[in-house]
Design an enzyme around this catalytic site. Structure first.
Site, PDB file in Angstrom:
ATOM      1  N   LYS A  97      42.524  24.044  39.343  1.00  0.00           N
ATOM      2  CA  LYS A  97      42.384  24.908  39.801  1.00  0.00           C
ATOM      3  C   LYS A  97      41.356  25.276  40.880  1.00  0.00           C
ATOM      4  CE  LYS A  97      42.171  30.051  39.025  1.00  0.00           C
ATOM      5  NZ  LYS A  97      41.906  31.088  38.193  1.00  0.00           N
TER       6      LYS A  97
ATOM      7  N   HIS B  73      53.933  34.285  36.190  1.00  0.00           N
ATOM      8  CA  HIS B  73      53.133  35.525  36.076  1.00  0.00           C
ATOM      9  C   HIS B  73      54.041  36.507  36.713  1.00  0.00           C
ATOM     10  CE1 HIS B  73      49.838  32.860  35.457  1.00  0.00           C
ATOM     11  NE2 HIS B  73      48.971  34.042  35.297  1.00  0.00           N
TER      12      HIS B  73
ATOM     13  N   GLU C 279      48.290  28.552  29.744  1.00  0.00           N
ATOM     14  CA  GLU C 279      47.687  28.433  31.163  1.00  0.00           C
ATOM     15  C   GLU C 279      47.579  27.022  31.444  1.00  0.00           C
ATOM     16  OE1 GLU C 279      47.299  30.664  33.481  1.00  0.00           O
ATOM     17  OE2 GLU C 279      47.533  32.550  32.695  1.00  0.00           O
TER      18      GLU C 279
ATOM     19  N   ASN D 167      50.169  31.195  40.130  1.00  0.00           N
ATOM     20  CA  ASN D 167      50.972  32.121  39.460  1.00  0.00           C
ATOM     21  C   ASN D 167      52.217  31.875  39.043  1.00  0.00           C
ATOM     22  OD1 ASN D 167      48.991  34.677  39.981  1.00  0.00           O
ATOM     23  ND2 ASN D 167      49.670  34.324  42.245  1.00  0.00           N
TER      24      ASN D 167
ATOM     25  N   ARG E 259      47.412  28.828  46.859  1.00  0.00           N
ATOM     26  CA  ARG E 259      46.813  29.457  45.433  1.00  0.00           C
ATOM     27  C   ARG E 259      47.895  30.091  44.789  1.00  0.00           C
ATOM     28  NH1 ARG E 259      40.867  32.436  44.430  1.00  0.00           N
ATOM     29  NH2 ARG E 259      41.481  32.783  42.085  1.00  0.00           N
TER      30      ARG E 259
ATOM     31  N   GLU F 122      44.463  33.372  48.259  1.00  0.00           N
ATOM     32  CA  GLU F 122      45.743  33.368  48.010  1.00  0.00           C
ATOM     33  C   GLU F 122      47.003  33.544  49.239  1.00  0.00           C
ATOM     34  OE1 GLU F 122      46.972  34.380  43.688  1.00  0.00           O
ATOM     35  OE2 GLU F 122      48.213  35.971  44.937  1.00  0.00           O
TER      36      GLU F 122
ATOM     37  N   HIS G  16      48.612  37.683  27.034  1.00  0.00           N
ATOM     38  CA  HIS G  16      48.961  37.404  28.206  1.00  0.00           C
ATOM     39  C   HIS G  16      49.451  35.969  28.537  1.00  0.00           C
ATOM     40  CE1 HIS G  16      48.510  37.042  32.609  1.00  0.00           C
ATOM     41  NE2 HIS G  16      47.873  36.062  32.361  1.00  0.00           N
TER      42      HIS G  16
ATOM     43  N   HIS H  84      53.993  39.224  34.052  1.00  0.00           N
ATOM     44  CA  HIS H  84      53.413  40.406  34.079  1.00  0.00           C
ATOM     45  C   HIS H  84      54.752  41.586  33.809  1.00  0.00           C
ATOM     46  CE1 HIS H  84      49.748  39.089  36.742  1.00  0.00           C
ATOM     47  NE2 HIS H  84      49.686  38.940  35.372  1.00  0.00           N
TER      48      HIS H  84
ATOM     49  N   ARG I  86      26.883  46.592  46.806  1.00  0.00           N
ATOM     50  CA  ARG I  86      27.898  45.633  47.699  1.00  0.00           C
ATOM     51  C   ARG I  86      27.816  44.075  47.514  1.00  0.00           C
ATOM     52  NH1 ARG I  86      25.276  49.407  51.430  1.00  0.00           N
ATOM     53  NH2 ARG I  86      26.700  51.079  52.296  1.00  0.00           N
TER      54      ARG I  86
ATOM     55  N   LYS J 241      38.835  35.655  41.433  1.00  0.00           N
ATOM     56  CA  LYS J 241      39.646  37.064  41.304  1.00  0.00           C
ATOM     57  C   LYS J 241      38.943  37.829  40.376  1.00  0.00           C
ATOM     58  CE  LYS J 241      44.398  35.537  42.642  1.00  0.00           C
ATOM     59  NZ  LYS J 241      45.583  35.230  42.101  1.00  0.00           N
TER      60      LYS J 241
END
Length: 368
Positions: A227, A248, A185, A245, A241, A237, A267, A252, A121, A143
Site C-alpha cells: 500500500k 470495493h 484486505e 479499491n 491507487r 487516487e 466491511h 460498498h 485548517r 484517506k
C-alpha cells in the site's frame, strides 16, 4: 519491529512501525511529535481495552493527554460525531502544535483523520490502528472520511498521519469476525499485484486468519509495503491507487443496501465478496481464466469469508446498480471497476457496460 517509510512528492514522509508491544512504547515516539500535549480519540470499547496502556506510556514520556470517546460502530462516521469531536478539541484548546491520536479501528481513524484535517485548517495526527483491517488498509495513505445516507466515505479529505503504530499484540483482543474482515484486505493486496504473497496467504500464511501472531506480523508488513508503494506514487487516487479499491465497488453497494450495519456485514466481508465478484466478472468478460476466479473464491471461502451474494442477503440488481453509479470512481456517468487478468494482475476498467453488469449481477443471484 519493522519500520516502513511512506513518502510521496505531495506529502511529508512518515513511518509505519509494525511490531509487538508498541502501545507501551508509544509515548517516546509521540513525544517527538507532540511537543508535550495530545488528545486521544477512541471508541468506547477500544478505550476500555487499550487507552490505559497508551495513557501510561504517554504520561511516562512527559506528554499531557486527555481521552475523548465516541460510540463504537460505523454510525459514528457521521456529521454529528465529527462536529462533537471538533467541539471537544476546541473546548480542550488544542493548537496547531498539538497532536491528535486516533486509537481504534477504521471508523476511529477515518473520523479522527478528517477532524484533524479540518481543525484549524490542519493539525498533526497519529494513527494507532487496533484492528487488522485498519493496520493493513485505512491507517496508511491519508484517506479520511465520514459516511452520508447517500453512500460510504463520500465526504472526506486527504490528510496524511505523522506516524502509524501497528501493534500486532492488540489484535489478540479482536473477535473472529473482525480478524476475518481484516484478512480480506490482506488477501486483496496479493490479488492486486503480488501473486506469490497471495500464494503464501493461501498456504502457510493462512494461520494469520485465525490469529497466529507471526503470520499476522508478516501479513501486515507486506500489506503495508504494497500500500505504501502505491500511495507514494498516487496520493489522491488519480491513477494506480484506484487498484486498492479491488472489490470495493461491489462491496460498498452491498454494504449500502444493508445500511452499513456491521452486525449484518463487516466491511472486510463485503470486500471479500466484492473481490470474488470482480474476478467472476473478469471471467465473464473473457479477461481472466475460470481457474483463477475459482482459486480466488476457494481461498476466500477457506478463510471463512463470503463468496456469494445470497450469503449476505437478498438484493435487487437495480438497487445495486444505483449504488455503484454513485461510487467515487464513477466518471461522467460511466461505471469504473477494478478487474483482473489474473491473481496479482489487477487493472482499472473505466468503460463498464451497465446493461452487461446488471445482467451479470442477476446471474450471480440478484433479483432481476
Amino acid at each position: 519491529m519493522t519500520v516502513i517509510s511512506v513518502s510521496g512528492g505531495a506529502f511529508a514522509a512518515y513511518d509505519v512501525v509494525v511490531g509487538r508491544d508498541l502501545l507501551a512504547q508509544a509515548g517516546q515516539r509521540i513525544d517527538a511529535l507532540a511537543r508535550g500535549r495530545t488528545v486521544i480519540v477512541s471508541d468506547e470499547t477500544v478505550a476500555r481495552l487499550h487507552a490505559p496502556t497508551l495513557v501510561a506510556s504517554l504520561t511516562a514520556a512527559g506528554v499531557t493527554t486527555q481521552v475523548v470517546t465516541i460510540p463504537p460502530g460505523e454510525a459514528s462516521k457521521s456529521f454529528s460525531e465529527l462536529e462533537r469531536v471538533l467541539d471537544r478539541l476546541l473546548e480542550i484548546g488544542l493548537d496547531r502544535k498539538d497532536v491528535v491520536v486516533a486509537l481504534g479501528g477504521g471508523v476511529v481513524g477515518d473520523l479522527v483523520g478528517l477532524a484533524a484535517a479540518l481543525y484549524m485548517r490542519g493539525i498533526d495526527f497519529v494513527q494507532i490502528p487496533t484492528t487488522l483491517l485498519a493496520q493493513v488498509d485505512s491507517s496508511v495513505g491519508g484517506k479520511t472520511a465520514i459516511d452520508t445516507r447517500r453512500g460510504k466515505n463520500l465526504i472526506g479529505a486527504f490528510h496524511q498521519p505523522r506516524l502509524v503504530l501497528a501493534d500486532i499484540d492488540v489484535l489478540a483482543t479482536l473477535p473472529p469476525v473482525q480478524l476475518r474482515s481484516g484478512w480480506a484486505e490482506v488477501l486483496k493486496h496479493g490479488l492486486i499485484c503480488d501473486a506469490p504473497f497471495f500464494g503464501w496467504l493461501a498456504g502457510e500464511g493462512a494461520a494469520g486468519a485465525t490469529g497466529d501472531p507471526a503470520a499476522l506480523e508478516r501479513a501486515v508488513i507486506r500489506s503495508v509495503e504494497i500500500k505504501s508503494a502505491i500511495v507514494g506514487e498516487d496520493e489522491k487516487e488519480a491513477g494506480r491507487r484506484a487498484l486498492l479499491n479491488l472489490g470495493h465497488t461491489f462491496g460498498h453497494a452491498v454494504e449500502a443496501e444493508l445500511g452499513f450495519e456491521e452486525a449484518a456485514l463487516a466491511h472486510g466481508e463485503a470486500v471479500a465478496l466484492g473481490c470474488v465478484l470482480a474476478f467472476r466478472y473478469s471471467q465473464h468478460l473473457g479477461l481472466c481464466a475460470a481457474a483463477e476466479a475459482d482459486r480466488v473464491e476457494a481461498v476466500i471461502a477457506a478463510a471463512g469469508l463470503l463468496t456469494r451474494l445470497e450469503q449476505a442477503g437478498t438484493f435487487s440488481a437495480d438497487a445495486l446498480m444505483a449504488r455503484m453509479a454513485g461510487d467515487k470512481k464513477a466518471e461522467g456517468g460511466r461505471l469504473t471497476l477494478i478487474l483482473a487478468h489474473a491473481i496479482g494482475r489487477a487493472f482499472v476498467e473505466k468503460s463498464v457496460d451497465a446493461a452487461d453488469l446488471r445482467a451479470f449481477l442477476v446471474d450471480q443471484g440478484a433479483a432481476g
